[in-house]
Motif scaffolding. Structure first.
Motif, short mmCIF file in Angstrom:
data_model
loop_
_atom_site.label_atom_id
_atom_site.label_comp_id
_atom_site.label_asym_id
_atom_site.label_seq_id
_atom_site.Cartn_x
_atom_site.Cartn_y
_atom_site.Cartn_z
N VAL A 167 5.32 4.50 -7.99
CA VAL A 167 6.60 3.83 -7.79
C VAL A 167 7.62 4.60 -8.61
CG1 VAL A 167 7.92 1.70 -8.11
CG2 VAL A 167 5.51 1.58 -7.40
N LEU A 168 8.78 4.87 -8.03
CA LEU A 168 9.81 5.58 -8.78
C LEU A 168 10.09 4.85 -10.10
CD1 LEU A 168 12.35 6.58 -5.99
CD2 LEU A 168 10.68 8.04 -7.15
N PRO A 169 10.26 5.59 -11.17
CA PRO A 169 10.43 4.96 -12.49
C PRO A 169 11.51 3.89 -12.55
CG PRO A 169 10.09 7.32 -12.74
CD PRO A 169 10.22 7.05 -11.27
N TYR A 170 12.63 4.09 -11.89
CA TYR A 170 13.71 3.10 -11.98
C TYR A 170 13.45 1.85 -11.14
CZ TYR A 170 15.71 4.33 -7.41
OH TYR A 170 15.91 4.51 -6.07
N ARG A 171 12.36 1.83 -10.35
CA ARG A 171 12.02 0.68 -9.51
C ARG A 171 10.72 0.00 -9.95
NH1 ARG A 171 15.12 -0.79 -5.29
NH2 ARG A 171 14.13 -2.66 -6.08
N ARG A 172 10.22 0.32 -11.13
CA ARG A 172 8.97 -0.27 -11.61
C ARG A 172 9.21 -1.67 -12.17
NH1 ARG A 172 6.78 5.21 -14.49
NH2 ARG A 172 6.22 6.24 -12.55
N ASN A 173 8.11 -2.40 -12.29
CA ASN A 173 8.09 -3.74 -12.91
C ASN A 173 8.81 -4.81 -12.10
OD1 ASN A 173 6.60 -2.78 -15.18
ND2 ASN A 173 8.51 -1.88 -15.93
N ILE A 174 8.90 -4.61 -10.78
CA ILE A 174 9.47 -5.66 -9.93
C ILE A 174 8.51 -6.02 -8.79
CG2 ILE A 174 11.88 -5.14 -10.51
CD1 ILE A 174 12.09 -3.75 -7.74
N GLY A 175 7.27 -5.54 -8.86
CA GLY A 175 6.25 -5.93 -7.89
C GLY A 175 6.00 -4.98 -6.74
N ILE A 176 6.66 -3.84 -6.71
CA ILE A 176 6.46 -2.89 -5.61
C ILE A 176 5.03 -2.35 -5.61
CG2 ILE A 176 7.16 -0.68 -4.60
CD1 ILE A 176 10.01 -1.29 -5.68
N GLY A 177 4.54 -1.94 -6.78
CA GLY A 177 3.16 -1.44 -6.88
C GLY A 177 2.15 -2.50 -6.47
N ALA A 178 2.38 -3.73 -6.90
CA ALA A 178 1.48 -4.83 -6.54
C ALA A 178 1.46 -5.05 -5.03
CB ALA A 178 1.90 -6.11 -7.27
N ASP A 179 2.62 -5.02 -4.40
CA ASP A 179 2.68 -5.17 -2.95
C ASP A 179 1.94 -4.03 -2.26
OD1 ASP A 179 4.11 -7.53 -3.04
OD2 ASP A 179 6.04 -6.59 -2.63
N LEU A 180 2.14 -2.82 -2.72
CA LEU A 180 1.45 -1.68 -2.13
C LEU A 180 -0.06 -1.84 -2.24
CD1 LEU A 180 3.77 1.21 -3.36
CD2 LEU A 180 3.28 0.65 -0.96
N ILE A 181 -0.54 -2.29 -3.39
CA ILE A 181 -1.99 -2.47 -3.56
C ILE A 181 -2.51 -3.59 -2.66
CG2 ILE A 181 -3.80 -3.19 -5.17
CD1 ILE A 181 -2.18 -1.74 -7.37
N ARG A 182 -1.87 -4.73 -2.67
CA ARG A 182 -2.35 -5.86 -1.85
C ARG A 182 -2.40 -5.50 -0.36
NH1 ARG A 182 1.14 -8.75 -5.39
NH2 ARG A 182 -0.11 -9.86 -6.94
N TYR A 183 -1.29 -4.98 0.15
CA TYR A 183 -1.27 -4.62 1.56
C TYR A 183 -2.18 -3.42 1.84
CZ TYR A 183 2.46 -7.93 2.54
OH TYR A 183 3.17 -9.08 2.71
N GLY A 184 -2.24 -2.49 0.90
CA GLY A 184 -3.12 -1.34 1.06
C GLY A 184 -4.58 -1.74 1.14
N LEU A 185 -5.01 -2.68 0.29
CA LEU A 185 -6.40 -3.15 0.34
C LEU A 185 -6.68 -3.85 1.67
CD1 LEU A 185 -6.89 -4.44 -3.31
CD2 LEU A 185 -8.04 -2.47 -2.23
N ASP A 186 -5.72 -4.58 2.18
CA ASP A 186 -5.90 -5.22 3.48
C ASP A 186 -6.07 -4.17 4.58
OD1 ASP A 186 -6.01 -7.57 5.19
OD2 ASP A 186 -4.05 -6.92 5.92
N TYR A 187 -5.24 -3.14 4.57
CA TYR A 187 -5.37 -2.07 5.56
C TYR A 187 -6.70 -1.33 5.39
CZ TYR A 187 -0.71 -2.33 7.61
OH TYR A 187 0.41 -2.73 8.30
N ALA A 188 -7.12 -1.10 4.15
CA ALA A 188 -8.40 -0.42 3.90
C ALA A 188 -9.55 -1.25 4.48
CB ALA A 188 -8.59 -0.18 2.41
N ARG A 223 -9.36 -3.37 6.94
CA ARG A 223 -9.29 -3.28 8.41
C ARG A 223 -9.70 -1.90 8.92
NH1 ARG A 223 -3.70 -5.29 10.18
NH2 ARG A 223 -3.03 -5.39 8.04
N ALA A 224 -9.58 -0.88 8.08
CA ALA A 224 -9.99 0.47 8.47
C ALA A 224 -11.49 0.69 8.29
CB ALA A 224 -9.21 1.51 7.66
N GLY A 225 -12.20 -0.34 7.82
CA GLY A 225 -13.65 -0.25 7.73
C GLY A 225 -14.21 0.07 6.36
N ALA A 226 -13.40 -0.02 5.31
CA ALA A 226 -13.91 0.26 3.97
C ALA A 226 -14.91 -0.81 3.55
CB ALA A 226 -12.76 0.31 2.96
#
Length: 167
Positions: free
Chosen positions: A81-102, A104-107
């Motif tokens: 996450v770009l440094p000036y956009r950290r600590n507002i939940g962007i990384g958490a959203d990426l992980i949660r949705y990313g795990l869901d996609y993973a 569904r991709a068969g992980a």
């Protein structure tokens, strides 16, 4: 898609390569993570990639690559996450949705090498990874089991060749 009002997430598209490289280089202060993501993509080992946008500006990225072994195991690498956009939940959203996609991709499971204090809140555990053999420090390796029987597996993690080139 994301819980942040101005942030949207979407899957990677080929035209995103430069934007992803920029986010990774700014987030890590070095081009090595950008080179790794590009190499994984080029070798066909990248399974899931998500980008976070604030308007039309790319502000975050997550990638999940396929382990060479065990079969159907993915590695979360990298998250940025770009440094000036950290600590507002962007990384958490990426992980949660990313795990869901993973999933569904068969992980069957997802590994991560990183700060357990951060990744444990998403279901990654050191305990589930305790029997793994890995080229990285086991003390930094966590496992997110998806399929039954993957937690506590006695398995040797083999990463794609791109990881060796990035070290």
């Amino acid at each position: 898609m994301a819980r942040n009002a101005n942030i949207t997430l979407r899957l990677f598209q080929p035209s995103d390569d430069i934007a992803v490289g920029n986010v990774l280089t700014q987030a890590y202060d070095t081009p090595s993570e950008a080179r790794l993501a590009h190499a994984l993509r080029e070798s066909g080992d990248m399974e899931v990639e998500l980008l976070a946008f604030d308007g039309d500006k790319t502000v975050g990225y997550i990638g999940f690559s396929r382990h060479s072994s065990p079969r159907n195991w993915f590695s979360l690498m990298p998250l940025a996450v770009l440094p000036y956009r950290r600590n507002i939940g962007i990384g958490a959203d990426l992980i949660r949705y990313g795990l869901d996609y993973a999933r569904r991709a068969g992980a069957d499971a997802v590994t991560v090498v990183g700060d357990g204090r951060y990744y444990q809140r998403f279901g990654f555990t050191y305990r589930a990874a305790q029997n793994l053999t890995t080229p990285y420090k086991l003390d930094d390796t966590l496992l997110y089991p998806i399929a039954p029987g993957t937690a506590f597996s006695q398995a040797r993690l083999v990463y794609p060749d791109a990881f060796a080139m990035a070290d």
